[in-house]
Scaffold this motif. Structure first.
Motif, PDB file in Angstrom:
ATOM      1  N   THR A 295       0.797  -1.216   0.000  1.00 23.30           N
ATOM      2  CA  THR A 295       0.000   0.000   0.000  1.00 23.30           C
ATOM      3  C   THR A 295       0.839   1.279   0.000  1.00 23.30           C
ATOM      4  N   ALA A 296       2.129   1.151  -0.334  1.00 17.67           N
ATOM      5  CA  ALA A 296       2.884   2.366  -0.597  1.00 17.67           C
ATOM      6  C   ALA A 296       2.510   2.814  -2.001  1.00 17.67           C
TER       7      ALA A 296
ATOM      8  N   LYS B 100      -2.134   1.054  -6.122  1.00 12.20           N
ATOM      9  CA  LYS B 100      -2.155   1.870  -7.338  1.00 12.20           C
ATOM     10  C   LYS B 100      -1.160   1.260  -8.303  1.00 12.20           C
ATOM     11  N   ARG B 101      -1.599   0.992  -9.517  1.00 17.78           N
ATOM     12  CA  ARG B 101      -0.738   0.290 -10.463  1.00 17.78           C
ATOM     13  C   ARG B 101       0.325   1.214 -11.057  1.00 17.78           C
TER      14      ARG B 101
ATOM     15  N   LEU C  21      -6.851   0.018  -7.518  1.00 18.74           N
ATOM     16  CA  LEU C  21      -7.664  -1.196  -7.460  1.00 18.74           C
ATOM     17  C   LEU C  21      -7.695  -1.781  -6.051  1.00 18.74           C
ATOM     18  N   VAL C  22      -8.652  -2.668  -5.813  1.00 16.20           N
ATOM     19  CA  VAL C  22      -8.720  -3.433  -4.574  1.00 16.20           C
ATOM     20  C   VAL C  22      -8.534  -4.906  -4.925  1.00 16.20           C
TER      21      VAL C  22
ATOM     22  N   CYS D  14     -14.523   1.802  -8.556  1.00 22.16           N
ATOM     23  CA  CYS D  14     -14.304   1.858 -10.006  1.00 22.16           C
ATOM     24  C   CYS D  14     -12.944   1.263 -10.353  1.00 22.16           C
ATOM     25  N   THR D  15     -12.926   0.379 -11.345  1.00 17.08           N
ATOM     26  CA  THR D  15     -11.671  -0.227 -11.786  1.00 17.08           C
ATOM     27  C   THR D  15     -11.186   0.398 -13.087  1.00 17.08           C
TER      28      THR D  15
END
Ligand code: SF4
Ligand code: SF4
Lengths: 244, 290
Positions: free
Chosen positions: A2-3, A101-102, A109-110, A142-143
């Protein structure tokens, strides 16, 4: 993890035209349809046929009235979904590592296999873009239709988010906001695209185009009357009726 | 914000529990054997009970253990790690005091630090949220830590320390309410900035996006608390601070009176905690014209 990534290769996102949106909610419906039948857990409805139906949606359309200091008030329809923020607070608060975050395209995304449904990410989001699904107990958001935009099984023209594809007014645009030459970036530059709640420091990728200024009607803009005055019997009838 | 009972119970009880463990770690009171057992049992019961209550509001409990993984970025994860570390470090210290009659001083100090550290991480879960301006201030961690210290001293039977810390708590409660009341306006968020339409004029909601309820409204647009605010503040202050201080300073000491002081304090803290949530306004409620 989650960084947040330092930078992302692309900044995929939406540009929403508040001038053009007619508030028909087609994007809401198509979003629900696509996302309930594809990626991840379905978007559940509770009491769907009862007195108090409610459900999970990833995109919702608000309607506001704006009143200027002088002149007429105007109605603005206002679609809202995840803005795929660069400094996404929803990602860093997540204790399980489910939110991320990609790096390749900036989509937030989750990972539903990791989410414990604590809801903290929804608290951290200023925009109400995350909803905890009450049936699945996990966070939905939202994806950017990540399962459409790269999907080679779909015809080329369908490889964009469901909301963009369906909007009958052309009020929604999708593209790379990190590339200054992209159509969406050009549009933002041309129309003064803006961030929502910039004071929250989230640096949203999605931009909103403000309503265009209303035309003011000048005296010589009015068209000359084209209908002809009635003659003969009709003229008499017109006068007689007016006199009544 | 929705004042979920599980979260109120959790923050109230575990705060007290870790506060008590901190005092026990410092050797206050200096007890061994059976008496020590009772004190440690109470500390552990409150701390662990609170933590368990917190898991009740999880939507997907089976992934709860994954919450220990993101301590580098997430305060919620840090809280998990700190609480387990505190409970583990305090265990040999407690065993030493209860069964062996030995005082592992250094371990006690570390345990005390970790206990207070846990309370700090809990407070930061709230204080970090820019989206809830009332919580997003320095007073939030100060408030949580003072709660833990005052409650801990009270439970540990440290009469003088408890009276002083309770008085400090009262002061900090008042100051944090004052600053809290100003926070939303100071955040600068309004329906105008939320919609970006402020450059055109003033904005009001014409139609909500949905006619029924949803997660956002239930969780983040809770409004009931705000109108009872003044009364609840009086209750929180009266029961949480004033009555216990009177019990400790004015009345002659007895176990009965000490019990009244403790129960009154817990009730006051719970009322204050309820308000802490119920009164806090999340910026997303702006989008719903609330
Ligand atoms: S809009 Fe909300 S959910 Fe989406 S990235 Fe930003 S903070 Fe996260
Ligand atoms: S609800 Fe899920 S995604 Fe959101 S913070 Fe909790 S674990 Fe992470």
């Amino acid at each position: 993890m989650t960084a947040l990534p330092e930078t992302t290769e692309k900044k995929l996102g939406l540009v929403i035209d508040l001038d053009t949106c007619v508030g028909c909610h087609a994007c809401v419906v198509n979003c629900k349809e696509w996302n309930t039948s594809n990626y991840g857990e379905p978007l559940s409805d509770m009491d769907a046929y009862g007195a108090e139906p409610e459900g999970t949606f990833l995109n919702r359309v608000h309607s506001y009235e704006v009143t200027p200091a002088s002149g007429c008030a105007q109605t603005v329809h206002f679609p809202k979904s995840c803005l795929h923020c660069e400094d996404a607070p929803c990602v860093t608060v997540c204790p399980t590592g489910a939110s991320y975050k990609r790096v390749e395209d900036g989509i937030v995304l989750v990972n539903e296999n990791d989410c414990m449904g604590c809801g903290l990410c929804a608290w951290a989001c200023p925009y109400g873009a995350r909803e905890l699904d009450s049936l699945a107990g996990i966070m939905k958001k939202c994806t950017l239709c990540v399962d459409r935009i790269y999907n080679e099984n779909l015809p080329e023209e369908d490889r964009e988010p469901a909301c963009v594809r369906t909007c009958p007014a052309g009020a929604r645009h999708f593209g790379d906001l990190g590339d200054p030459d992209s159509d969406v970036s050009q549009l933002v530059a041309e129309r003064g695209g803006m961030d929502l709640m910039p004071e929250m420091g989230t640096k949203p990728v999605n931009k909103y185009l403000p309503p265009r200024e209303k035309d003011t009607l000048l005296a010589d803009m009015a068209l000359a009357p084209t209908s002809e005055e009635p003659k003969g019997f009709l003229k008499w009838l017109d006068k007689a009726l007016e006199a009544l | 914000m929705h004042p979920a009972p599980s979260v109120i119970v959790f923050t109230t009880l575990s705060g007290l529990g870790f506060g008590l463990l901190a005092f026990l770690g410092l050797g206050m009171p200096d007890v061994t054997g059976g008496v020590a057992f009772l004190f440690f049992a109470l500390g552990y019961a409150l701390a662990v009970g609170g933590l368990l209550a917190a898991t009740f509001h999880l939507g997907n409990k089976k992934n709860a253990t994954k919450a220990f993984s993101q301590w580098r970025t997430s305060w919620l994860s840090r809280e998990g790690v700190a609480s387990v570390a505190a409970l583990l470090v305090m265990a040999p210290f407690a065993i030493g005091r209860i069964f062996l009659g030995v005082d592992l001083t250094a371990l006690g100090w570390i345990g005390a630090l970790l206990s207070l550290g846990t309370v700090f991480t809990t407070s930061m879960i709230y204080a970090q949220l820019t989206t809830v301006p009332r919580w997003n201030m320095r007073w939030t961690p100060v408030l949580f830590l003072t709660h833990a210290l005052a409650g801990g001293a009270l439970l540990a039977g440290q009469i003088t320390a408890a009276a002083i810390l309770l008085a400090v708590l009262g002061l900090i409660l008042i100051l944090s309410w004052r600053q809290g009341d100003a926070q939303f306006d100071e955040s600068g968020a309004s329906l105008e900035t939320a919609t970006g339409l402020g450059s055109i004029g003033t904005v009001r909601q014409l139609e909500p996006p949905h006619s029924g309820q949803n997660y956002l409204l239930k969780e983040m647009a809770y409004q009931v608390g705000r109108k009872h605010s003044a009364k609840l503040r009086a209750i929180a202050l009266g029961l949480g601070v004033v009555l216990p201080v009177l019990c400790l300073t004015v009345l002659p000491f007895s176990h009965m009176i000490a019990l009244v002081a403790v129960l009154s304090h817990i009730a006051g803290v719970a009322a204050g905690r309820w308000l802490f949530f119920a009164e806090a306004k999340h910026v997303v409620s702006l989008y719903y014209g609330r």
